[in-house]
Write an enzyme that holds these catalytic residues in place. Structure first.
Site, PDB file in Angstrom:
ATOM      1  N   HIS A   1       0.838  -1.204   0.000  1.00 27.65           N
ATOM      2  CA  HIS A   1       0.000   0.000   0.000  1.00 27.65           C
ATOM      3  C   HIS A   1       0.874   1.256   0.000  1.00 27.65           C
ATOM      4  O   HIS A   1       0.616   2.200  -0.743  1.00 27.65           O
ATOM      5  CB  HIS A   1      -0.915   0.007   1.233  1.00 27.65           C
ATOM      6  CG  HIS A   1      -1.956  -1.059   1.196  1.00 27.65           C
ATOM      7  ND1 HIS A   1      -3.308  -0.782   1.055  1.00 27.65           N
ATOM      8  CD2 HIS A   1      -1.869  -2.407   1.269  1.00 27.65           C
ATOM      9  CE1 HIS A   1      -3.991  -1.925   1.045  1.00 27.65           C
ATOM     10  NE2 HIS A   1      -3.143  -2.925   1.180  1.00 27.65           N
TER      11      HIS A   1
ATOM     12  N   ASP B   1      -6.231   5.555   2.182  1.00 33.10           N
ATOM     13  CA  ASP B   1      -6.355   4.121   1.970  1.00 33.10           C
ATOM     14  C   ASP B   1      -7.620   3.646   2.685  1.00 33.10           C
ATOM     15  O   ASP B   1      -8.374   4.447   3.258  1.00 33.10           O
ATOM     16  CB  ASP B   1      -5.104   3.436   2.546  1.00 33.10           C
ATOM     17  CG  ASP B   1      -4.711   2.176   1.805  1.00 33.10           C
ATOM     18  OD1 ASP B   1      -5.592   1.541   1.205  1.00 33.10           O
ATOM     19  OD2 ASP B   1      -3.519   1.821   1.837  1.00 33.10           O
TER      20      ASP B   1
END
Length: 473
Positions: free
Chosen positions: A19, A119
């Site tokens: 990520h 995120d």
């Protein structure tokens, strides 16, 4: 300090390198468009990021915010990302991550950026954004095909009226497409595990699915790390089922190492000397990364499969936790038996430089989206063995597009050395695999087109400028 006319954004990636790296690559791409980026993570994670070019440094601020003091039994000292922990301790990392809420709120309140690009994990940023009038972008590090399938997760939490969980079929049934039939879905053994991870109560007090749904519900823009040239039908499928503004950021391919540039680490020389002796496009690069923690049985089966295939291979293998020594990480005698054909590198390797070498022609890996992008920009054929999260969906998407072949699996997800050897030979050398190899080479024209993907970033920046909140002061 007086604010200039350029956009400013705050980046909030989840503490996993699958990520953080896409968020970092997006930060660099935005900096090239003169967007001011504040990238927030913990100090050790920030230290592990690549160096930023001097000309982009004025536009990228790396903001280290440490976890508060924690009991070493809860989170070992220095453990700041999922790679630092056994998979079963990830809940503790989420609890620690949620403790960053207060200092992050203070930072956002002080800076008042134009956008927060977040995120799935930072569900609490929804309230922070509302309080300060800063709109949210959800940045998907997953493919468009994956989040088209994840739509059922959004629907469940947004319209939740009871505690009856969605059936497994929501994960084993492909997304509805207007123009073609999709094969992108989990198999039952995969769906069981992912369903539990999405909807199960964990130590942080909020399921991953609810985190994701809260962000999706509140965001103004959904930005997806992909492009219409590769999976335009999945963008359309997702757009048709959401009222959000959905925009591709492009694939954000990492920069290809310049030819002739001297490598900093001399120990890599043996790798490239070996590669230089191999035939063009003959070598299989094998790498399952640091996040994919494979069991001894799986590592050994992969090793035997490589040996049976008879193909040249370069295996980047991190010493597993279960191995007492480097020698324990592989079957007895494997290195000696394959020394004429293969090279095993235990520890870190310069992966991009290896993939860029003309001797490499294919890759055996887990089908993580970032690794797919890295590999296909060089036109290498893909042999995929997916294990977790979005990897199975990517594997099916890649097979659907004719650039990969997925290793055969039993109903319980197990595989054998014979399956691996057979799949590798099909992809790399057999006549029936030529179409696959040709398609992969053609895909490089899209995946490796850095101008195309920076153009997508320009469109993304314009979208943020047009749809941002107008401030009066």
């Amino acid at each position: 300090m007086e604010k200039d006319d350029h956009l400013s954004v705050v980046m909030l990636p989840w503490s996993a390198f699958g990520h953080m790296m896409p968020f970092f690559q997006l930060s660099i791409a935005l900096a090239k468009e003169k967007v001011h980026v504040s990238f927030i993570s913990t100090p050790k994670n920030i230290q592990r990021l690549p160096k930023i070019l001097p000309e982009l440094q004025p536009f990228v601020q790396l903001v280290p915010i440490p976890f508060p003091p924690l009991d070493p039994d809860f989170l070992p000292e220095g453990a700041e990302a999922s790679v630092d922990l056994p998979f079963e301790n990830t809940d503790n990392l989420k609890i620690a991550y949620d403790l960053l809420q207060k200092p992050i709120k203070q930072f956002i309140g002080d800076r008042l950026p134009d956008w927060i690009i977040t995120d799935f994990a930072a569900h609490w940023v929804v309230e922070i954004g509302k309080e300060y009038g800063v709109p949210l972008v959800y940045f998907s590090v997953f493919s468009a095909a994956s989040i088209a399938l994840f739509r059922s997760v959004e629907n469940f939490f947004i319209g939740k009226t009871n505690d009856v969980l969605p059936p497994l079929e929501t994960l084993t049934s492909p997304p509805d497409l207007v123009t073609s039939r999709s094969t992108v879905a989990y198999r039952e053994h995969e769906a069981v595990h992912f369903h539990a991870a999405l909807y199960g109560v964990n130590g942080s007090g909020i399921s991953d699915g609810e985190r994701y749904a809260k962000i999706l519900s509140a965001c103004r823009v959904v930005a997806i790390r992909s492009c219409n040239e590769f999976e335009g039908e999945y963008f359309e499928a997702y757009k048709n089922k959401t009222e959000k503004l959905v925009i591709p950021t492009g694939l954000l391919p990492p920069e290809i190492p310049s030819k002739g540039v001297k490598r900093e680490i001399s120990t890599d020389d043996a790798i490239f000397e070996w590669l230089d002796t191999q035939e063009t496009r003959s070598v299989v690069f094998v790498g399952f990364g640091s996040e994919c923690k494979l069991s001894k049985e799986r590592v050994f089966e992969i090793a035997h499969g490589l040996e049976l295939s008879g193909l040249p291979f370069l295996w980047a293998l991190r010493k597993p936790k279960w191995a007492n020594s480097d020698a324990d990480a592989l079957p007895l005698g494997f290195v000696e038996r394959t020394s004429e054909k293969g090279l095993v590198c235990l520890g870190w390797v310069p992966q991009m430089e290896i993939l860029a070498h003309p001797s490499v022609g294919g890759s055996l890996f887990h089908a993580g989206w970032g690794s797919v992008i890295e590999t296909l920009q060089f036109g290498h054929v893909l042999v995929v063995l997916p294990f977790i999260i979005d990897q199975p969906l990517n594997a099916r998407l890649l097979e659907e597009k004719g650039v990969a072949v997925e290793g055969s699996r039993r109903g319980d997800g197990s595989f054998t050395r014979d399956d691996i050897a057979k799949t590798l030979r099909h992809a790399m050398v057999e006549e029936q695999g030529e179409k696959l190899r040709s398609n992969a080479r053609k895909a490089a024209a899209v995946f490796g087109d850095h101008k195309l993907h920076q153009h997508y970033i320009g469109q993304f920046v314009n979208t943020l400028k047009i749809n941002g909140t107008k401030r009066t002061s």
